[in-house]
Design a protein around this motif. Structure first.
Motif, PDB file in Angstrom:
ATOM      1  N   LEU A  50      17.458  -4.621 -18.381  1.00  0.00           N
ATOM      2  CA  LEU A  50      18.022  -4.640 -17.028  1.00  0.00           C
ATOM      3  C   LEU A  50      17.344  -3.579 -16.149  1.00  0.00           C
ATOM      4  CD1 LEU A  50      20.240  -5.998 -15.322  1.00  0.00           C
ATOM      5  CD2 LEU A  50      21.707  -4.075 -15.889  1.00  0.00           C
ATOM      6  N   THR A  51      17.180  -2.361 -16.725  1.00  0.00           N
ATOM      7  CA  THR A  51      16.534  -1.276 -15.960  1.00  0.00           C
ATOM      8  C   THR A  51      15.129  -1.685 -15.538  1.00  0.00           C
ATOM      9  OG1 THR A  51      17.666   0.162 -17.519  1.00  0.00           O
ATOM     10  CG2 THR A  51      16.137   1.206 -15.976  1.00  0.00           C
ATOM     11  N   LEU A  52      14.444  -2.290 -16.499  1.00  0.00           N
ATOM     12  CA  LEU A  52      13.074  -2.723 -16.231  1.00  0.00           C
ATOM     13  C   LEU A  52      13.039  -3.734 -15.094  1.00  0.00           C
ATOM     14  CD1 LEU A  52      10.412  -2.211 -18.013  1.00  0.00           C
ATOM     15  CD2 LEU A  52      10.695  -4.605 -18.592  1.00  0.00           C
ATOM     16  N   VAL A  53      13.931  -4.729 -15.203  1.00  0.00           N
ATOM     17  CA  VAL A  53      13.983  -5.765 -14.174  1.00  0.00           C
ATOM     18  C   VAL A  53      14.320  -5.145 -12.824  1.00  0.00           C
ATOM     19  CG1 VAL A  53      15.283  -7.774 -13.389  1.00  0.00           C
ATOM     20  CG2 VAL A  53      14.531  -7.640 -15.762  1.00  0.00           C
ATOM     21  N   LEU A  54      15.324  -4.240 -12.815  1.00  0.00           N
ATOM     22  CA  LEU A  54      15.716  -3.601 -11.560  1.00  0.00           C
ATOM     23  C   LEU A  54      14.574  -2.775 -10.979  1.00  0.00           C
ATOM     24  CD1 LEU A  54      19.415  -2.554 -12.213  1.00  0.00           C
ATOM     25  CD2 LEU A  54      18.552  -4.295 -10.655  1.00  0.00           C
ATOM     26  N   LEU A  55      13.875  -2.047 -11.862  1.00  0.00           N
ATOM     27  CA  LEU A  55      12.739  -1.242 -11.410  1.00  0.00           C
ATOM     28  C   LEU A  55      11.675  -2.119 -10.775  1.00  0.00           C
ATOM     29  CD1 LEU A  55      11.813   1.542 -13.973  1.00  0.00           C
ATOM     30  CD2 LEU A  55      12.025   1.744 -11.495  1.00  0.00           C
ATOM     31  N   PHE A  56      11.403  -3.240 -11.462  1.00  0.00           N
ATOM     32  CA  PHE A  56      10.380  -4.142 -10.967  1.00  0.00           C
ATOM     33  C   PHE A  56      10.780  -4.711  -9.611  1.00  0.00           C
ATOM     34  CE2 PHE A  56       8.517  -8.381 -10.591  1.00  0.00           C
ATOM     35  CZ  PHE A  56       7.189  -8.020 -10.613  1.00  0.00           C
ATOM     36  N   LEU A  57      12.049  -5.180  -9.525  1.00  0.00           N
ATOM     37  CA  LEU A  57      12.511  -5.743  -8.255  1.00  0.00           C
ATOM     38  C   LEU A  57      12.466  -4.677  -7.165  1.00  0.00           C
ATOM     39  CD1 LEU A  57      15.473  -8.028  -9.396  1.00  0.00           C
ATOM     40  CD2 LEU A  57      13.174  -8.685  -8.687  1.00  0.00           C
ATOM     41  N   GLY A  58      12.835  -3.454  -7.578  1.00  0.00           N
ATOM     42  CA  GLY A  58      12.789  -2.343  -6.619  1.00  0.00           C
ATOM     43  C   GLY A  58      11.377  -2.137  -6.098  1.00  0.00           C
ATOM     44  N   ALA A  59      10.407  -2.174  -7.027  1.00  0.00           N
ATOM     45  CA  ALA A  59       9.019  -1.968  -6.627  1.00  0.00           C
ATOM     46  C   ALA A  59       8.552  -3.076  -5.702  1.00  0.00           C
ATOM     47  CB  ALA A  59       8.124  -1.897  -7.866  1.00  0.00           C
ATOM     48  N   VAL A  60       8.934  -4.327  -6.047  1.00  0.00           N
ATOM     49  CA  VAL A  60       8.557  -5.461  -5.205  1.00  0.00           C
ATOM     50  C   VAL A  60       9.174  -5.313  -3.816  1.00  0.00           C
ATOM     51  CG1 VAL A  60       8.868  -7.942  -4.846  1.00  0.00           C
ATOM     52  CG2 VAL A  60       8.177  -7.082  -7.093  1.00  0.00           C
ATOM     53  N   TYR A  61      10.463  -4.920  -3.794  1.00  0.00           N
ATOM     54  CA  TYR A  61      11.155  -4.752  -2.520  1.00  0.00           C
ATOM     55  C   TYR A  61      10.467  -3.668  -1.691  1.00  0.00           C
ATOM     56  CZ  TYR A  61      14.830  -4.225   0.938  1.00  0.00           C
ATOM     57  OH  TYR A  61      15.504  -4.186   2.118  1.00  0.00           O
ATOM     58  N   PHE A  62      10.139  -2.582  -2.369  1.00  0.00           N
ATOM     59  CA  PHE A  62       9.493  -1.483  -1.651  1.00  0.00           C
ATOM     60  C   PHE A  62       8.137  -1.920  -1.117  1.00  0.00           C
ATOM     61  CE2 PHE A  62       6.555   2.074  -1.491  1.00  0.00           C
ATOM     62  CZ  PHE A  62       7.221   2.876  -0.583  1.00  0.00           C
ATOM     63  N   ASP A  63       7.403  -2.673  -1.955  1.00  0.00           N
ATOM     64  CA  ASP A  63       6.090  -3.138  -1.546  1.00  0.00           C
ATOM     65  C   ASP A  63       6.188  -4.018  -0.308  1.00  0.00           C
ATOM     66  OD1 ASP A  63       3.334  -3.625  -1.704  1.00  0.00           O
ATOM     67  OD2 ASP A  63       3.705  -5.522  -2.725  1.00  0.00           O
ATOM     68  N   THR A  64       7.237  -4.876  -0.294  1.00  0.00           N
ATOM     69  CA  THR A  64       7.369  -5.833   0.808  1.00  0.00           C
ATOM     70  C   THR A  64       7.904  -5.174   2.079  1.00  0.00           C
ATOM     71  OG1 THR A  64       8.019  -7.347  -0.945  1.00  0.00           O
ATOM     72  CG2 THR A  64       8.128  -8.194   1.284  1.00  0.00           C
ATOM     73  N   TYR A  65       8.949  -4.352   1.912  1.00  0.00           N
ATOM     74  CA  TYR A  65       9.622  -3.843   3.107  1.00  0.00           C
ATOM     75  C   TYR A  65       9.460  -2.346   3.326  1.00  0.00           C
ATOM     76  CZ  TYR A  65      11.895  -8.359   2.661  1.00  0.00           C
ATOM     77  OH  TYR A  65      12.126  -9.694   2.558  1.00  0.00           O
ATOM     78  N   GLY A  66       8.883  -1.645   2.368  1.00  0.00           N
ATOM     79  CA  GLY A  66       8.893  -0.183   2.440  1.00  0.00           C
ATOM     80  C   GLY A  66       7.784   0.419   3.285  1.00  0.00           C
ATOM     81  N   ALA A  67       6.776  -0.382   3.670  1.00  0.00           N
ATOM     82  CA  ALA A  67       5.678   0.066   4.527  1.00  0.00           C
ATOM     83  C   ALA A  67       4.853   1.196   3.914  1.00  0.00           C
ATOM     84  CB  ALA A  67       6.186   0.478   5.904  1.00  0.00           C
TER      85      ALA A  67
ATOM     86  N   GLY B 173       1.148   0.835  -9.084  1.00  0.00           N
ATOM     87  CA  GLY B 173      -0.302   0.915  -8.919  1.00  0.00           C
ATOM     88  C   GLY B 173      -0.859  -0.351  -8.304  1.00  0.00           C
ATOM     89  N   ALA B 174      -0.372  -1.501  -8.745  1.00  0.00           N
ATOM     90  CA  ALA B 174      -0.865  -2.772  -8.235  1.00  0.00           C
ATOM     91  C   ALA B 174      -0.644  -2.843  -6.736  1.00  0.00           C
ATOM     92  CB  ALA B 174      -0.163  -3.921  -8.939  1.00  0.00           C
ATOM     93  N   GLY B 175       0.490  -2.351  -6.277  1.00  0.00           N
ATOM     94  CA  GLY B 175       0.801  -2.355  -4.853  1.00  0.00           C
ATOM     95  C   GLY B 175      -0.155  -1.481  -4.071  1.00  0.00           C
ATOM     96  N   VAL B 176      -0.446  -0.294  -4.603  1.00  0.00           N
ATOM     97  CA  VAL B 176      -1.344   0.629  -3.913  1.00  0.00           C
ATOM     98  C   VAL B 176      -2.746   0.032  -3.807  1.00  0.00           C
ATOM     99  CG1 VAL B 176      -2.465   2.883  -4.010  1.00  0.00           C
ATOM    100  CG2 VAL B 176      -0.059   2.667  -4.585  1.00  0.00           C
ATOM    101  N   ALA B 177      -3.183  -0.607  -4.907  1.00  0.00           N
ATOM    102  CA  ALA B 177      -4.536  -1.122  -4.970  1.00  0.00           C
ATOM    103  C   ALA B 177      -4.826  -2.132  -3.869  1.00  0.00           C
ATOM    104  CB  ALA B 177      -4.793  -1.747  -6.330  1.00  0.00           C
ATOM    105  N   ARG B 178      -3.816  -2.944  -3.491  1.00  0.00           N
ATOM    106  CA  ARG B 178      -4.149  -3.978  -2.517  1.00  0.00           C
ATOM    107  C   ARG B 178      -3.833  -3.569  -1.082  1.00  0.00           C
ATOM    108  NH1 ARG B 178       1.041  -7.004  -1.079  1.00  0.00           N
ATOM    109  NH2 ARG B 178       0.761  -5.330   0.389  1.00  0.00           N
ATOM    110  N   ALA B 179      -3.535  -2.296  -0.871  1.00  0.00           N
ATOM    111  CA  ALA B 179      -3.144  -1.874   0.468  1.00  0.00           C
ATOM    112  C   ALA B 179      -4.319  -1.892   1.456  1.00  0.00           C
ATOM    113  CB  ALA B 179      -2.536  -0.487   0.423  1.00  0.00           C
ATOM    114  N   ASP B 180      -5.563  -1.679   0.965  1.00  0.00           N
ATOM    115  CA  ASP B 180      -6.692  -1.551   1.857  1.00  0.00           C
ATOM    116  C   ASP B 180      -7.378  -2.887   2.097  1.00  0.00           C
ATOM    117  OD1 ASP B 180      -8.346  -0.203   3.491  1.00  0.00           O
ATOM    118  OD2 ASP B 180      -9.660   0.567   1.918  1.00  0.00           O
ATOM    119  N   ASP B 181      -7.059  -3.563   3.220  1.00  0.00           N
ATOM    120  CA  ASP B 181      -7.582  -4.899   3.465  1.00  0.00           C
ATOM    121  C   ASP B 181      -8.851  -4.857   4.304  1.00  0.00           C
ATOM    122  OD1 ASP B 181      -5.711  -6.258   2.038  1.00  0.00           O
ATOM    123  OD2 ASP B 181      -4.326  -6.455   3.709  1.00  0.00           O
ATOM    124  N   PRO B 182      -9.884  -5.683   3.954  1.00  0.00           N
ATOM    125  CA  PRO B 182     -11.074  -5.762   4.798  1.00  0.00           C
ATOM    126  C   PRO B 182     -10.771  -6.583   6.051  1.00  0.00           C
ATOM    127  CG  PRO B 182     -11.254  -7.296   2.994  1.00  0.00           C
ATOM    128  CD  PRO B 182      -9.959  -6.560   2.804  1.00  0.00           C
TER     129      PRO B 182
END
Lengths: 304, 159
Positions: free
Chosen positions: A29-46, B23-32
């Motif tokens: 569960l922690t792993l899944v939550l961490l992953f979803l958190g990372a995805v959420y941050f990647d999408t909306y966290g700027a 890391g995967a997220g950071v890697a794709r941040a720099d777009d050409p």
């Protein structure tokens, strides 16, 4: 049997005094939550982008982004046109690009009279010119030919008053006067209305100076040092073979900023295809494509 | 105690996974500049750079040699091999676009060989894609493309 102290029933099978394993599902569960958190941050966290988390460093900077009026608005508009049309070669810092475009910052040509400055974007510039004591010998297409008087005056005003340049602002009327003085080069609106798309496209080809690099008849051959395409600007007479009309219009609009090099270690080729999208209107692009398709030599058939 | 040790391993694994996704997220941040085109090319170039032509007719195998020699002058072979071009109409335009570049060294004879290889290869290796694309065309365009595929097969299959 009863406990001797409080008399509660004593459990016969006391749990052993050892570690209890943590259930695996908690980790999953922690792993899944961490992953979803990372995805959420990647999408909306700027990604802690300064523009999102700390967009302004000072009150002055904030004031810079407020709606402007009068000359300030005109210069801001000029800057946006500049960055869209001119900045690709001359740089957003006005410093130009070695071997491709002379600097505008500190250039004696920029602060000259309006007429000789406006001549450059309106008719292009071909051949040798000396800027800040350095010799240049290139070709610039008339990138300003398709801009309105207001746009062109704004961009020239921006160039004349930026990067330490001490020129005066340019008015739309001045540009109008320069255009009138140049006059008669292009067909009038009535003449255009009577033309076929191919004829109109030929006028577009001339108006934007395509011939400067691709040749009067579109056969190319202008030298482009260290370009992988045999150090030449490509011919256009076979575009009918290689592109659909939409593909061709998309290519012209997008341009090609990075020309592959013949020698990868050598310098960047001086000529490249400008991004014409912000300059040539959609109707003109359509006519231009028709004209270019008409250049294909008759009767040639590759058999596939 | 044994259980505890295993859980430590699990925790380490968990931490690494979390770091990897970060890391995967950071890697794709720099777009050409032209990100869409670049991404498309990158996707193609990740695929294999060779085609198994051992079951193709001899003529097509010969054309494959021309393809390998000419096209690799300017770009990786994995780009056309894994590209989403599949129809004769697409290959014809793409090959002509490349061969008309000054200095390509591809004349119309070689251009045709490359085109025939690509059409034949697509009709075998990318059959699903070809069928899918054909189904989306209008009747006339579909008939034209089908005829061109058949033409290449007729020329080489019974050599």
């Amino acid at each position: 049997m009863r406990d001797e102290l409080d008399g509660t029933p004593k459990n016969e099978t006391d749990p052993p005094a050892a570690y209890t394993p943590v259930p695996v599902w908690i980790f999953v569960l922690t792993l899944v939550l961490l992953f979803l958190g990372a995805v959420y941050f990647d999408t909306y966290g700027a990604w802690f982008d300064k523009q999102v988390y700390a967009p302004y460093e000072s009150a002055e900077e904030l004031a810079l982004y407020q709606p402007k009026s009068g000359e300030a608005a005109m210069l801001a508009h000029g800057q946006s046109v500049y960055e869209n049309v001119c900045g690709l070669c001359h740089g957003t810092d006005g410093l130009g690009k070695t071997g491709q475009a002379p600097p505008l910052a500190g250039s004696e040509w920029v602060v000259k009279d309006v007429a000789s400055l406006a001549h450059v974007p309106l008719t292009g510039l071909n051949g040798p010119i000396q800027v800040k004591g350095q010799d240049w010998n290139l070709a610039m297409a008339p990138m300003g030919a398709g801009l309105s008087d207001a746009d062109l005056s704004a961009v020239l005003s921006y160039i004349r008053t930026s990067w330490g340049n001490q020129g005066s602002a340019v008015s739309a009327d001045e540009i109008k006067a320069v255009r009138a003085a140049l006059g008669g080069s292009g067909p009038s609106a009535e003449e255009l209305a009577k033309m076929t798309p191919v004829e109109r496209g030929h006028a577009v080809f001339r108006k934007y100076g395509c011939f400067q690099c691709h040749g009067q008849d579109g056969k190319g051959g202008v030298s482009n040092f260290n370009a992988k395409t045999a150090e030449q600007v490509p011919s256009l007479i076979y575009v009918a073979d290689g592109y659909t009309k939409n593909e061709l219009i998309a290519f012209i609009s997008r341009g090609e900023r990075n020309i592959p090099r013949k020698n990868p270690a050598g310098p960047e080729p001086p000529h490249f295809m400008p991004k014409w999208g912000p300059v040539i209107s959609p109707n003109e692009l359509s006519d231009l494509a028709d004209f270019l398709f008409s250049l294909k030599p008759k009767g040639e058939n590759l058999g596939f | 105690m044994k259980m505890m040790k295993m859980n430590m391993k699990f925790a380490a694994f968990l931490l690494m996974t979390a770091l990897a996704s970060f890391g995967a997220g950071v890697a794709r941040a720099d777009d050409p500049l032209d990100a869409a085109t670049q991404a498309r090319i990158d996707r193609f170039e990740k695929g294999p750079a060779k085609v198994d032509v051992s079951k193709y007719p001899q003529g097509i195998q010969d054309n494959y040699d021309v393809f390998q020699q000419k096209c690799s002058q300017c770009h990786k072979l994995s780009r056309p091999i894994n590209s989403d071009y599949a129809l004769p109409d697409e290959w014809s335009r793409y090959v002509k676009r490349m061969m008309h570049k000054p200095g390509s060294g591809i004349d119309s004879t070689d251009g045709k060989k490359i085109y025939e290889f690509l059409v034949y290869d697509s009709s075998v290796r990318k059959k699903a894609m070809v069928d899918d694309k054909l189904a989306k065309l209008g009747a006339d365009d579909r008939a034209a493309d089908e005829a061109k595929i058949k033409e290449v097969h007729d020329k080489y299959d019974n050599q």
